[in-house]
Structure formats: structure tokens, C-alpha cells
Scaffold this motif. Structure first.
Motif, PDB file in Angstrom:
ATOM      1  N   VAL A  56      29.982  25.355  -0.114  1.00 19.71           N
ATOM      2  CA  VAL A  56      30.059  24.507   1.072  1.00 19.71           C
ATOM      3  C   VAL A  56      29.317  23.222   0.739  1.00 19.71           C
ATOM      4  O   VAL A  56      28.209  23.276   0.189  1.00 19.71           O
ATOM      5  N   SER A  57      29.905  22.084   1.037  1.00 19.01           N
ATOM      6  CA  SER A  57      29.227  20.824   0.722  1.00 19.01           C
ATOM      7  C   SER A  57      29.526  19.782   1.789  1.00 19.01           C
ATOM      8  O   SER A  57      30.578  19.812   2.427  1.00 19.01           O
ATOM      9  N   THR A  58      28.574  18.875   1.959  1.00 23.29           N
ATOM     10  CA  THR A  58      28.721  17.753   2.880  1.00 23.29           C
ATOM     11  C   THR A  58      28.354  16.473   2.157  1.00 23.29           C
ATOM     12  O   THR A  58      27.256  16.374   1.588  1.00 23.29           O
ATOM     13  N   SER A  59      29.270  15.514   2.146  1.00 22.91           N
ATOM     14  CA  SER A  59      29.007  14.190   1.575  1.00 22.91           C
ATOM     15  C   SER A  59      28.668  13.222   2.698  1.00 22.91           C
ATOM     16  O   SER A  59      29.248  13.295   3.784  1.00 22.91           O
ATOM     17  N   TRP A  60      27.746  12.308   2.416  1.00 23.86           N
ATOM     18  CA  TRP A  60      27.329  11.291   3.377  1.00 23.86           C
ATOM     19  C   TRP A  60      27.434   9.915   2.745  1.00 23.86           C
ATOM     20  O   TRP A  60      27.117   9.745   1.567  1.00 23.86           O
ATOM     21  N   ASP A  62      26.070  29.213   6.891  1.00 22.81           N
ATOM     22  CA  ASP A  62      26.342  29.508   5.477  1.00 22.81           C
ATOM     23  C   ASP A  62      27.023  30.866   5.338  1.00 22.81           C
ATOM     24  O   ASP A  62      27.996  31.020   4.585  1.00 22.81           O
ATOM     25  N   ASP A  97      30.733  30.689   6.436  1.00 26.73           N
ATOM     26  CA  ASP A  97      31.586  29.901   5.537  1.00 26.73           C
ATOM     27  C   ASP A  97      31.725  30.536   4.158  1.00 26.73           C
ATOM     28  O   ASP A  97      32.791  30.460   3.532  1.00 26.73           O
ATOM     29  N   HIS A 124      30.101  11.367   7.467  1.00 28.00           N
ATOM     30  CA  HIS A 124      29.974  12.620   6.733  1.00 28.00           C
ATOM     31  C   HIS A 124      31.347  13.240   6.535  1.00 28.00           C
ATOM     32  O   HIS A 124      32.284  12.996   7.302  1.00 28.00           O
ATOM     33  N   ARG A 125      31.472  14.053   5.487  1.00 29.32           N
ATOM     34  CA  ARG A 125      32.645  14.893   5.245  1.00 29.32           C
ATOM     35  C   ARG A 125      32.139  16.255   4.793  1.00 29.32           C
ATOM     36  O   ARG A 125      31.502  16.365   3.735  1.00 29.32           O
ATOM     37  N   ARG A 126      32.420  17.275   5.598  1.00 22.90           N
ATOM     38  CA  ARG A 126      31.985  18.626   5.269  1.00 22.90           C
ATOM     39  C   ARG A 126      33.194  19.438   4.827  1.00 22.90           C
ATOM     40  O   ARG A 126      34.255  19.378   5.451  1.00 22.90           O
ATOM     41  N   ARG A 127      33.022  20.191   3.771  1.00 28.11           N
ATOM     42  CA  ARG A 127      34.153  20.930   3.193  1.00 28.11           C
ATOM     43  C   ARG A 127      33.717  22.314   2.715  1.00 28.11           C
ATOM     44  O   ARG A 127      32.561  22.517   2.337  1.00 28.11           O
ATOM     45  N   SER A 152      34.848  19.212   8.972  1.00 26.53           N
ATOM     46  CA  SER A 152      34.450  18.157   9.913  1.00 26.53           C
ATOM     47  C   SER A 152      34.306  16.848   9.151  1.00 26.53           C
ATOM     48  O   SER A 152      34.025  16.845   7.943  1.00 26.53           O
TER      49      SER A 152
END
Length: 246
Positions: free
Chosen positions: A144-148, A198, A201, A130-133, A106
Motif C-alpha cells: 500500500v502506498s501514498t504519493s504526495w 493496513d 488492504d 495525494h494518490r493512494r494505491r 483515493s
């Protein structure tokens, strides 16, 4: 001694100079760093400015103040996986090593959660990008990580809103679009049971233990640039640490 540049805060210039000495190994764990008095004289700045530079280094986890003695390089250094990623991206233009890749699940604008608002210094209730990967290799999911990113960064970096991968990594991409350079990062860790998301994923049983890392990247003016929240499954190392025993 470098000359003070008027375009950057003086205390950050001093802190950056000492930080580079530490990272190069010119100042080693246990070495004393220059005192406030010495820094004020060498750099022709006030004592409060010198003190603020040492405090910036302390907040970065590079030095520790010993009451009645002085300020010293911290004796333990940790190697963060994120640091490896940044170094690889700057050298090769790719953030992941061969055989490892990220699937963006997302991306786009969302109301920033409270912990993101606090980390990025945002006004409560504002939106952020946000970028979720999910990062994977041949054995399965790794993390799993999300950058903001704050809205001003999101407006200048349109690929952050897209599901396509950014091979050089989000930080280098943001640096190239905004002119803001990542300088140092802070990490906070905790462990908790895996949520249902979690578990899906990371292909875990619900409630399995996971490691959570909150990662804040600051630019050369000490402003927060990126906040990332990463979740690691059991058996995956986020840090490596080395220290003398003799």
C-alpha cells in the motif's frame, strides 16, 4: 571535465557528475573521490562550493567522509524496488511488470500531514495532492502506498486528482508536465504493527508486522518533488543489497 552551466547551481552540477561516475562504476565502492581542493581547481569554483557538492553526495548516501583521510564511495549499495520501477517506466512506458497492477483507492487534495509537510518543504497547514494505491498481483496485495505532491505540481498535473491509473507512473507523468526531472531519492525505514486499514488492504491480521518506507524524490536542483509512504507486508522485500566479502 564538463563546463559549468550558469542555469543550475554549481555544486549540484559537480555532485551530479560524480554521482554518474559512481552509478556507471567508474568510481567503485572504497574509491576516494576528488578532494575539495581538487574539485575547486578542476571546476574553477570556490572551496565552499566544492565542499557543498561533497555534502550533497553524502546526503544522497553515495559517499562517506573519513576523518583525516578523505571522502570515499560507500562500500554498500542497496537496490530499491522503486529504482526498478523508475527504470522500467523509462524503458517501456509502464511502471509495473506483467501480472502486477495498482488500484487507486483515493486521490485529490488533502491537508498535508506534518511528515509530508516537512519532507516536501511545505508551509504548515497547506494542502497537497495525494494518490493512494494498493499494488497487487495474482497472489494478492503486495504493498500500500501514498504519493504526495506540492500544490504547484498538483495544479499542473490534473491526472493526479483522478482515480484512473497512470501507466507510466506518477513520477514520469509529473516530469512530463512540469519539466522537473527526478535526480535522486532518499529512503527511511521503520517497522510497526499493522493498523486496521493496513490489515484490510494487505489482507493481514491486525497487529501483524509491516515495513514502512518513506521515500523522497529530489529533482536536478535538489528540490523535493515527490514524497511517498509505502507499507509492505511480511515476506515482501523492499530492498536488495550486495557487497564484497573478500
Amino acid at each position: 571535465m564538463p563546463q559549468i552551466e550558469e542555469t543550475r547551481p554549481k555544486y549540484l552540477q559537480i555532485a551530479h557528475y560524480i554521482r554518474e561516475q559512481i552509478l556507471r562504476g567508474d568510481l567503485r565502492p572504497g574509491d576516494e573521490v576528488p578532494s575539495e581542493r581538487r574539485l575547486a581547481a578542476d571546476w574553477s569554483v570556490s572551496r565552499p562550493t566544492a565542499a557543498r557538492s561533497l555534502e550533497a553526495l553524502r546526503q544522497q548516501g553515495l559517499v562517506e567522509k573519513r576523518q583525516g583521510s578523505g571522502t570515499y564511495v560507500r562500500p554498500v549499495a542497496a537496490n530499491r524496488r522503486a529504482r526498478e520501477f523508475y527504470g522500467r517506466a523509462r524503458r517501456t512506458g509502464r511502471i509495473h511488470p506483467p501480472g502486477e497492477y495498482a488500484v487507486i483507492t483515493s486521490a485529490g487534495w488533502l491537508p498535508a500531514p506534518d511528515h509530508v509537510t516537512e519532507a516536501l518543504g511545505l508551509t504548515p497547514g497547506t494542502r497537497a495532492v495525494h494518490r493512494r494505491r494498493v499494488t497487487r498481483n495474482e497472489s494478492g496485495p503486495i504493498a500500500v502506498s501514498t504519493s504526495w505532491f506540492a500544490s504547484d505540481v498538483g495544479e499542473r498535473a490534473p491526472r493526479l486528482h483522478q482515480l484512473d491509473r497512470i501507466q507510466e507512473g506518477t513520477l514520469l507523468y509529473v516530469e512530463s508536465l512540469t519539466g522537473r526531472q527526478g535526480s535522486h531519492a532518499e529512503d527511511r525505514l521503520c517497522a510497526r504493527p499493522a493498523t486496521e486499514g493496513d490489515a484490510v488492504d494487505l489482507e493481514l491480521e491486525p497487529g501483524a508486522p509491516v515495513l514502512i518506507v518513506h521515500h523522497v524524490v529530489h529533482d536536478t536542483r535538489d528540490r523535493p518533488l515527490e514524497f511517498a509512504e509505502a507499507t509492505y507486508p511480511p515476506g515482501r522485500w523492499a530492498f536488495e543489497q550486495g557487497y564484497p566479502i573478500g
